[in-house]
Write a protein that holds these residues in place. Structure first.
Motif, PDB file in Angstrom:
ATOM      1  N   GLU A 165       0.846  -1.185   0.000  1.00 20.41           N
ATOM      2  CA  GLU A 165       0.000   0.000   0.000  1.00 20.41           C
ATOM      3  C   GLU A 165       0.885   1.239   0.000  1.00 20.41           C
ATOM      4  N   PRO A 166       0.990   1.953  -1.119  1.00 18.16           N
ATOM      5  CA  PRO A 166       1.891   3.100  -1.206  1.00 18.16           C
ATOM      6  C   PRO A 166       1.587   4.189  -0.203  1.00 18.16           C
ATOM      7  N   ALA A 167       0.356   4.271   0.285  1.00 21.23           N
ATOM      8  CA  ALA A 167       0.042   5.322   1.255  1.00 21.23           C
ATOM      9  C   ALA A 167       0.910   5.189   2.500  1.00 21.23           C
ATOM     10  N   ALA A 168       1.340   3.949   2.791  1.00 19.47           N
ATOM     11  CA  ALA A 168       2.157   3.740   3.980  1.00 19.47           C
ATOM     12  C   ALA A 168       3.634   3.608   3.661  1.00 19.47           C
ATOM     13  N   TYR A 169       3.971   3.160   2.447  1.00 20.95           N
ATOM     14  CA  TYR A 169       5.358   2.841   2.156  1.00 20.95           C
ATOM     15  C   TYR A 169       5.942   3.625   0.980  1.00 20.95           C
ATOM     16  N   SER A 170       5.142   4.407   0.276  1.00 19.49           N
ATOM     17  CA  SER A 170       5.620   5.042  -0.938  1.00 19.49           C
ATOM     18  C   SER A 170       6.751   6.015  -0.653  1.00 19.49           C
ATOM     19  N   ILE A 171       7.843   5.858  -1.391  1.00 14.95           N
ATOM     20  CA  ILE A 171       8.970   6.777  -1.270  1.00 14.95           C
ATOM     21  C   ILE A 171       8.584   8.145  -1.806  1.00 14.95           C
ATOM     22  N   VAL A 172       7.654   8.181  -2.764  1.00 14.95           N
ATOM     23  CA  VAL A 172       7.239   9.444  -3.356  1.00 14.95           C
ATOM     24  C   VAL A 172       6.699  10.387  -2.284  1.00 14.95           C
ATOM     25  N   GLU A 173       5.851   9.867  -1.418  1.00 20.01           N
ATOM     26  CA  GLU A 173       5.274  10.699  -0.371  1.00 20.01           C
ATOM     27  C   GLU A 173       6.345  11.188   0.600  1.00 20.01           C
ATOM     28  N   VAL A 174       7.282  10.304   0.928  1.00 20.68           N
ATOM     29  CA  VAL A 174       8.353  10.687   1.853  1.00 20.68           C
ATOM     30  C   VAL A 174       9.237  11.757   1.241  1.00 20.68           C
ATOM     31  N   THR A 175       9.601  11.580  -0.032  1.00 20.84           N
ATOM     32  CA  THR A 175      10.477  12.547  -0.687  1.00 20.84           C
ATOM     33  C   THR A 175       9.809  13.907  -0.834  1.00 20.84           C
ATOM     34  N   HIS A 176       8.505  13.920  -1.034  1.00 18.90           N
ATOM     35  CA  HIS A 176       7.797  15.200  -1.118  1.00 18.90           C
ATOM     36  C   HIS A 176       7.912  15.964   0.204  1.00 18.90           C
ATOM     37  N   ARG A 177       7.792  15.254   1.302  1.00 17.66           N
ATOM     38  CA  ARG A 177       7.932  15.905   2.605  1.00 17.66           C
ATOM     39  C   ARG A 177       9.362  16.385   2.819  1.00 17.66           C
ATOM     40  N   VAL A 178      10.320  15.553   2.419  1.00 16.55           N
ATOM     41  CA  VAL A 178      11.723  15.945   2.572  1.00 16.55           C
ATOM     42  C   VAL A 178      12.045  17.161   1.710  1.00 16.55           C
ATOM     43  N   GLN A 179      11.523  17.204   0.492  1.00 15.65           N
ATOM     44  CA  GLN A 179      11.762  18.345  -0.381  1.00 15.65           C
ATOM     45  C   GLN A 179      11.214  19.629   0.222  1.00 15.65           C
ATOM     46  N   GLY A 180      10.034  19.547   0.831  1.00 11.77           N
ATOM     47  CA  GLY A 180       9.475  20.730   1.473  1.00 11.77           C
ATOM     48  C   GLY A 180      10.351  21.226   2.611  1.00 11.77           C
ATOM     49  N   LEU A 181      10.865  20.297   3.424  1.00 10.67           N
ATOM     50  CA  LEU A 181      11.743  20.675   4.527  1.00 10.67           C
ATOM     51  C   LEU A 181      13.047  21.271   4.016  1.00 10.67           C
ATOM     52  N   LEU A 182      13.622  20.646   2.991  1.00 10.27           N
ATOM     53  CA  LEU A 182      14.898  21.128   2.458  1.00 10.27           C
ATOM     54  C   LEU A 182      14.745  22.454   1.723  1.00 10.27           C
ATOM     55  N   THR A 183      13.558  22.728   1.212  1.00  9.27           N
ATOM     56  CA  THR A 183      13.321  24.036   0.596  1.00  9.27           C
ATOM     57  C   THR A 183      13.487  25.138   1.639  1.00  9.27           C
ATOM     58  N   TRP A 184      12.958  24.919   2.841  1.00 10.35           N
ATOM     59  CA  TRP A 184      13.128  25.886   3.913  1.00 10.35           C
ATOM     60  C   TRP A 184      14.591  25.986   4.325  1.00 10.35           C
ATOM     61  N   VAL A 185      15.308  24.873   4.294  1.00  9.86           N
ATOM     62  CA  VAL A 185      16.737  24.904   4.615  1.00  9.86           C
ATOM     63  C   VAL A 185      17.488  25.779   3.615  1.00  9.86           C
ATOM     64  N   VAL A 186      17.155  25.633   2.322  1.00  6.44           N
ATOM     65  CA  VAL A 186      17.798  26.453   1.293  1.00  6.44           C
ATOM     66  C   VAL A 186      17.471  27.929   1.501  1.00  6.44           C
ATOM     67  N   VAL A 187      16.211  28.225   1.807  1.00  7.96           N
ATOM     68  CA  VAL A 187      15.800  29.620   2.023  1.00  7.96           C
ATOM     69  C   VAL A 187      16.547  30.214   3.214  1.00  7.96           C
ATOM     70  N   LEU A 188      16.636  29.468   4.311  1.00 11.96           N
ATOM     71  CA  LEU A 188      17.355  29.958   5.487  1.00 11.96           C
ATOM     72  C   LEU A 188      18.838  30.136   5.189  1.00 11.96           C
ATOM     73  N   GLY A 189      19.416  29.210   4.408  1.00 13.41           N
ATOM     74  CA  GLY A 189      20.818  29.344   4.035  1.00 13.41           C
ATOM     75  C   GLY A 189      21.067  30.585   3.202  1.00 13.41           C
ATOM     76  N   LEU A 190      20.188  30.849   2.231  1.00 15.73           N
ATOM     77  CA  LEU A 190      20.319  32.050   1.405  1.00 15.73           C
ATOM     78  C   LEU A 190      20.160  33.316   2.242  1.00 15.73           C
ATOM     79  N   LEU A 191      19.193  33.299   3.156  1.00 17.92           N
ATOM     80  CA  LEU A 191      18.971  34.457   4.012  1.00 17.92           C
ATOM     81  C   LEU A 191      20.189  34.714   4.901  1.00 17.92           C
ATOM     82  N   GLY A 192      20.709  33.654   5.499  1.00 15.05           N
ATOM     83  CA  GLY A 192      21.894  33.804   6.339  1.00 15.05           C
ATOM     84  C   GLY A 192      23.090  34.280   5.549  1.00 15.05           C
ATOM     85  N   LEU A 193      23.215  33.771   4.317  1.00 15.53           N
ATOM     86  CA  LEU A 193      24.323  34.185   3.458  1.00 15.53           C
ATOM     87  C   LEU A 193      24.215  35.673   3.115  1.00 15.53           C
ATOM     88  N   ALA A 194      23.003  36.129   2.809  1.00 18.41           N
ATOM     89  CA  ALA A 194      22.805  37.532   2.434  1.00 18.41           C
ATOM     90  C   ALA A 194      23.058  38.458   3.618  1.00 18.41           C
TER      91      ALA A 194
END
Length: 303
Positions: A165-194
């Motif tokens: 059942e992909p709802a419980a095991y799908s890597i796609v769902e996990v990666t989407h959550r990770v991408q959202g978290l890492l997007t904030w990491v990139v934004v914070l890194g850019l802000l700190g750099l600026a």
């Protein structure tokens, strides 16, 4: 006068201390940004994630489980005891067809893991085992045991398909959550750099030189990360195939190194632009006018 010099010295010392802290913050922000960019690129790279999953799914536990299916199928065939099944199983394990069947089963498993959430996926275990039936019959015949092909085929067909059942095991769902978290990491890194870069430029005595220095820091950091990740992946699995987990980890770490190369190239371009601008200013700056020579040179001895 002495009091004024002491005040100037204290202000200069405080400025240098603040600049040291700001440059440390700039380096930290650079690291956060680089890790965030690489992590986001890797989490969106389904090819790398799929290859990593394939490498890790070849672990001994998975192989043992796969061949347990084969053993269960043979054991359920009429006229076979456990000793015969064990001997046939050991011989079958040496055939390349067994590896091909395992790879086919792993490919189905990876496809199921990357299925979109909400869709039910079944892994056809019996279909993956079917190419092994002729091998099993040949091994049994070498031992003087005649078992109808239909009996083995029926026993293999009884192996249930695995439902995921992909709802419980799908890597796609996990990666989407990770991408959202890492997007904030990139934004914070850019802000700190600026922010830290701006403060360092303001605190520096030569702002143009500081801007060039900061760009050099980013370029060197990105190049260092590119080398570190490639070397780290090699250290994890130097010859390839050390262990499935090491191979999968090496594949993951050494992927998307182009992210660091791109950042290093952009920062190097900034360094080159600033350097060219400084040189151009120096060549265009007018030379200081020389004072006329007013020293009279007179003859001391008349001729």
């Amino acid at each position: 006068m002495l009091h004024h010099e002491q005040a100037v010295g204290k202000a200069l010392s405080a400025r240098r201390g603040a600049l040291f802290i700001v440059l440390w913050a700039f380096g930290f922000a650079t690291t956060v940004l680089l890790i965030g960019l690489w992590g986001r690129a890797t989490s969106a790279d389904e090819g790398t994630l799929a290859q990593t999953a394939v490498d890790m799914l070849t672990a001994e536990e998975v192989e043992d489980r796969f061949f347990d299916f084969v053993g269960d199928g043979l054991a359920s065939a009429e006229g076979l005891d456990a000793n015969v099944v064990g001997a046939v199983f050991a011989k079958m394990n040496q055939h390349p067809e067994a590896r091909n069947a395992l790879n086919a089963l792993i490919a189905q498993t990876v496809t199921a893991l990357f299925a979109q959430p909400g869709s039910a996926v079944e892994i056809d275990v019996s279909g993956s085992l079917e190419p092994l039936i002729p091998i099993a019959i040949a091994e049994l015949q070498q031992r003087g045991i005649e078992v109808p092909e239909a009996a083995i085929r029926d026993s293999i067909a009884e192996v249930d398909a695995l439902g995921i059942e992909p709802a419980a095991y799908s890597i796609v769902e996990v990666t989407h959550r990770v991408q959202g978290l890492l997007t904030w990491v990139v934004v914070l890194g850019l802000l700190g750099l600026a922010v830290s870069g701006s403060l360092a430029t303001v605190l520096a005595e030569d702002r143009v030189a500081m801007a060039r220095n900061l760009a050099i820091r980013v370029a060197l950091s990105a190049a260092s990360f590119a080398l570190l990740f490639q070397f780290g992946g090699w250290i994890l699995d130097p010859d390839g195939g050390r262990t499935p987990l090491a191979t999968g980890g090496s594949t993951l770490i050494r992927s998307n190194g182009h992210v660091f190369v791109i950042v290093a190239a952009v920062a190097s371009g900034v360094v080159a632009s600033v350097t060219l601008m400084v040189r151009r200013r120096r060549t265009e700056r007018p030379a200081p006018a020389r004072e006329p020579d007013t020293d009279d040179t007179r003859e001391l001895v008349a001729v």
